[in-house]
Scaffold this motif. Structure first.
Motif, PDB file in Angstrom:
ATOM      1  N   MET A   1       0.828  -1.223   0.000  1.00  0.00           N
ATOM      2  CA  MET A   1       0.000   0.000   0.000  1.00  0.00           C
ATOM      3  C   MET A   1       0.857   1.267   0.000  1.00  0.00           C
ATOM      4  SD  MET A   1      -3.271  -0.070  -0.219  1.00  0.00           S
ATOM      5  CE  MET A   1      -4.056   1.260   0.699  1.00  0.00           C
ATOM      6  N   ASP A   2       2.183   1.094  -0.242  1.00  0.00           N
ATOM      7  CA  ASP A   2       3.045   2.261  -0.173  1.00  0.00           C
ATOM      8  C   ASP A   2       2.989   3.115  -1.432  1.00  0.00           C
ATOM      9  OD1 ASP A   2       3.952   2.494   2.281  1.00  0.00           O
ATOM     10  OD2 ASP A   2       6.036   1.883   1.893  1.00  0.00           O
ATOM     11  N   GLU A   3       2.611   2.453  -2.555  1.00  0.00           N
ATOM     12  CA  GLU A   3       2.640   3.214  -3.803  1.00  0.00           C
ATOM     13  C   GLU A   3       1.589   4.332  -3.751  1.00  0.00           C
ATOM     14  OE1 GLU A   3      -0.013   0.761  -6.997  1.00  0.00           O
ATOM     15  OE2 GLU A   3       1.299  -0.309  -5.632  1.00  0.00           O
ATOM     16  N   LYS A   4       1.942   5.455  -4.351  1.00  0.00           N
ATOM     17  CA  LYS A   4       1.068   6.623  -4.230  1.00  0.00           C
ATOM     18  C   LYS A   4       0.073   6.668  -5.374  1.00  0.00           C
ATOM     19  CE  LYS A   4       3.751   9.452  -1.277  1.00  0.00           C
ATOM     20  NZ  LYS A   4       4.899  10.302  -1.135  1.00  0.00           N
ATOM     21  N   VAL A   5      -1.197   6.823  -5.025  1.00  0.00           N
ATOM     22  CA  VAL A   5      -2.212   6.976  -6.064  1.00  0.00           C
ATOM     23  C   VAL A   5      -2.335   8.464  -6.342  1.00  0.00           C
ATOM     24  CG1 VAL A   5      -4.622   6.583  -6.674  1.00  0.00           C
ATOM     25  CG2 VAL A   5      -3.412   4.934  -5.217  1.00  0.00           C
ATOM     26  N   VAL A   6      -2.116   8.834  -7.598  1.00  0.00           N
ATOM     27  CA  VAL A   6      -2.119  10.255  -7.953  1.00  0.00           C
ATOM     28  C   VAL A   6      -3.398  10.600  -8.708  1.00  0.00           C
ATOM     29  CG1 VAL A   6      -0.900  12.030  -9.286  1.00  0.00           C
ATOM     30  CG2 VAL A   6       0.393  10.320  -8.002  1.00  0.00           C
ATOM     31  N   ILE A   7      -4.024  11.703  -8.274  1.00  0.00           N
ATOM     32  CA  ILE A   7      -5.250  12.177  -8.904  1.00  0.00           C
ATOM     33  C   ILE A   7      -4.903  13.445  -9.685  1.00  0.00           C
ATOM     34  CG2 ILE A   7      -7.599  13.042  -8.421  1.00  0.00           C
ATOM     35  CD1 ILE A   7      -7.254  10.286  -7.302  1.00  0.00           C
ATOM     36  N   LYS A   8      -5.439  13.547 -10.895  1.00  0.00           N
ATOM     37  CA  LYS A   8      -5.190  14.783 -11.678  1.00  0.00           C
ATOM     38  C   LYS A   8      -6.335  15.749 -11.430  1.00  0.00           C
ATOM     39  CE  LYS A   8      -2.277  13.563 -15.544  1.00  0.00           C
ATOM     40  NZ  LYS A   8      -2.179  12.168 -15.921  1.00  0.00           N
ATOM     41  N   THR A   9      -6.024  16.981 -11.066  1.00  0.00           N
ATOM     42  CA  THR A   9      -7.063  18.008 -10.941  1.00  0.00           C
ATOM     43  C   THR A   9      -6.697  19.128 -11.910  1.00  0.00           C
ATOM     44  OG1 THR A   9      -6.080  19.553  -9.354  1.00  0.00           O
ATOM     45  CG2 THR A   9      -7.038  17.536  -8.442  1.00  0.00           C
ATOM     46  N   LYS A  10      -7.602  20.084 -12.097  1.00  0.00           N
ATOM     47  CA  LYS A  10      -7.263  21.165 -13.041  1.00  0.00           C
ATOM     48  C   LYS A  10      -6.144  22.059 -12.506  1.00  0.00           C
ATOM     49  CE  LYS A  10     -10.942  24.269 -11.620  1.00  0.00           C
ATOM     50  NZ  LYS A  10     -12.120  25.017 -11.965  1.00  0.00           N
ATOM     51  N   HIS A  11      -5.858  21.927 -11.189  1.00  0.00           N
ATOM     52  CA  HIS A  11      -4.786  22.746 -10.610  1.00  0.00           C
ATOM     53  C   HIS A  11      -3.453  22.008 -10.574  1.00  0.00           C
ATOM     54  CE1 HIS A  11      -7.952  25.458  -9.436  1.00  0.00           C
ATOM     55  NE2 HIS A  11      -8.565  24.471  -8.781  1.00  0.00           N
ATOM     56  N   GLY A  12      -3.468  20.727 -10.862  1.00  0.00           N
ATOM     57  CA  GLY A  12      -2.237  19.949 -10.799  1.00  0.00           C
ATOM     58  C   GLY A  12      -2.523  18.577 -10.224  1.00  0.00           C
ATOM     59  N   GLU A  13      -1.439  17.850  -9.867  1.00  0.00           N
ATOM     60  CA  GLU A  13      -1.618  16.492  -9.355  1.00  0.00           C
ATOM     61  C   GLU A  13      -1.610  16.459  -7.833  1.00  0.00           C
ATOM     62  OE1 GLU A  13       1.370  14.090 -11.205  1.00  0.00           O
ATOM     63  OE2 GLU A  13       0.181  13.896 -13.038  1.00  0.00           O
ATOM     64  N   LEU A  19      -5.085  14.311  -0.356  1.00  0.00           N
ATOM     65  CA  LEU A  19      -6.533  14.570  -0.326  1.00  0.00           C
ATOM     66  C   LEU A  19      -7.115  14.189   1.026  1.00  0.00           C
ATOM     67  CD1 LEU A  19      -8.234  13.434  -3.649  1.00  0.00           C
ATOM     68  CD2 LEU A  19      -8.125  15.720  -2.625  1.00  0.00           C
ATOM     69  N   ALA A  20      -6.698  13.028   1.551  1.00  0.00           N
ATOM     70  CA  ALA A  20      -7.215  12.561   2.847  1.00  0.00           C
ATOM     71  C   ALA A  20      -6.840  13.558   3.939  1.00  0.00           C
ATOM     72  CB  ALA A  20      -6.672  11.175   3.168  1.00  0.00           C
ATOM     73  N   GLU A  21      -5.597  14.049   3.894  1.00  0.00           N
ATOM     74  CA  GLU A  21      -5.150  14.981   4.936  1.00  0.00           C
ATOM     75  C   GLU A  21      -5.836  16.334   4.834  1.00  0.00           C
ATOM     76  OE1 GLU A  21      -0.915  14.890   4.594  1.00  0.00           O
ATOM     77  OE2 GLU A  21      -0.770  12.989   5.703  1.00  0.00           O
ATOM     78  N   ALA A  22      -6.382  16.640   3.652  1.00  0.00           N
ATOM     79  CA  ALA A  22      -7.044  17.938   3.472  1.00  0.00           C
ATOM     80  C   ALA A  22      -8.490  17.917   3.970  1.00  0.00           C
ATOM     81  CB  ALA A  22      -7.017  18.330   1.995  1.00  0.00           C
ATOM     82  N   GLN A  23      -9.000  16.739   4.383  1.00  0.00           N
ATOM     83  CA  GLN A  23     -10.375  16.687   4.878  1.00  0.00           C
ATOM     84  C   GLN A  23     -10.452  17.427   6.206  1.00  0.00           C
ATOM     85  OE1 GLN A  23     -12.673  15.375   2.765  1.00  0.00           O
ATOM     86  NE2 GLN A  23     -10.765  15.290   1.593  1.00  0.00           N
ATOM     87  N   PRO A  24     -11.596  18.114   6.458  1.00  0.00           N
ATOM     88  CA  PRO A  24     -11.706  18.848   7.724  1.00  0.00           C
ATOM     89  C   PRO A  24     -11.562  17.926   8.923  1.00  0.00           C
ATOM     90  CG  PRO A  24     -13.674  19.142   6.348  1.00  0.00           C
ATOM     91  CD  PRO A  24     -12.768  18.224   5.620  1.00  0.00           C
TER      92      PRO A  24
END
Ligand code: HEM
Length: 141
Positions: A1-13, A19-24
């Motif tokens: 589970m160490d490999e990083k899953v990267v999501i593309k957004t319009k602002h960058g990757e 994303l999980a750490e950005a949750q309130p």
């Protein structure tokens, strides 16, 4: 589970971890819970039981999601929902103002005990003296 899953957004990757750490976290959620707890009291007082129920439902759902994001609070959130929020919900459904007031003040008392238990005894929720001004509290059926 160490490999990083990267999501593309319009602002960058972003990685899923970012994303999980950005949750309130609990501090941001409590701010919203405090506001909704204020609104629901005055909605019930004005006889707008639907608004009171709506605000309480959102509070309950924040606790559910919050518990998943912060496992150390999960048990207390679940117990508090069962022992204090569900009884408030019952009084709302019964349109029982006296019963509601009693269940509501017990909820505040327990919330403040839990603040103390987790090292936040300096955070004591107090019901604001005035109704919120950003809602028409009258029941429009
Ligand atoms: C409806 C019930 C509750 C209300 C109205 C309430 C209200 C609040 C408020 C207004 C804050 C301060 C937020 C801020 O401005 O920083 C807070 C913080 C906090 N509450 Fe609650 N609370 C409730 C239930 C609970 C429960 C059940 C727990 C269980 C553990 C809890 C744990 C905490 C903790 C740990 C903080 C500090 C968070 C931080 O700053 O990191 N609260 N609460």
């Amino acid at each position: 589970m160490d490999e990083k899953v990267v999501i593309k957004t319009k602002h960058g990757e972003l990685t899923l971890q970012q994303l999980a750490e950005a949750q309130p976290g609990i501090a941001r959620q409590m701010k919203e819970i405090g506001e909704r707890f204020h609104v629901l009291y005055y909605a019930a007082k004005a006889g707008n039981w639907k608004l009171a129920q709506h605000e309480l439902n959102v509070v309950i759902s924040i606790f559910r999601v919050g518990g998943a994001l912060r496992p150390k609070f999960n048990q207390d959130f679940t117990t508090f929902t069962q022992s204090h929020l569900n009884p408030i919900s019952e009084k709302i459904r019964a349109k029982d103002w006296k019963g509601f007031e009693d269940a509501y003040s017990k909820g505040i008392e327990e919330a403040n005990k839990l603040h103390e238990k987790h090292g936040y005894g300096f955070i004591r929720y107090v019901l604001p003296k005035n109704p919120p001004e950003h809602f028409d509290l009258a029941a429009h059926e």
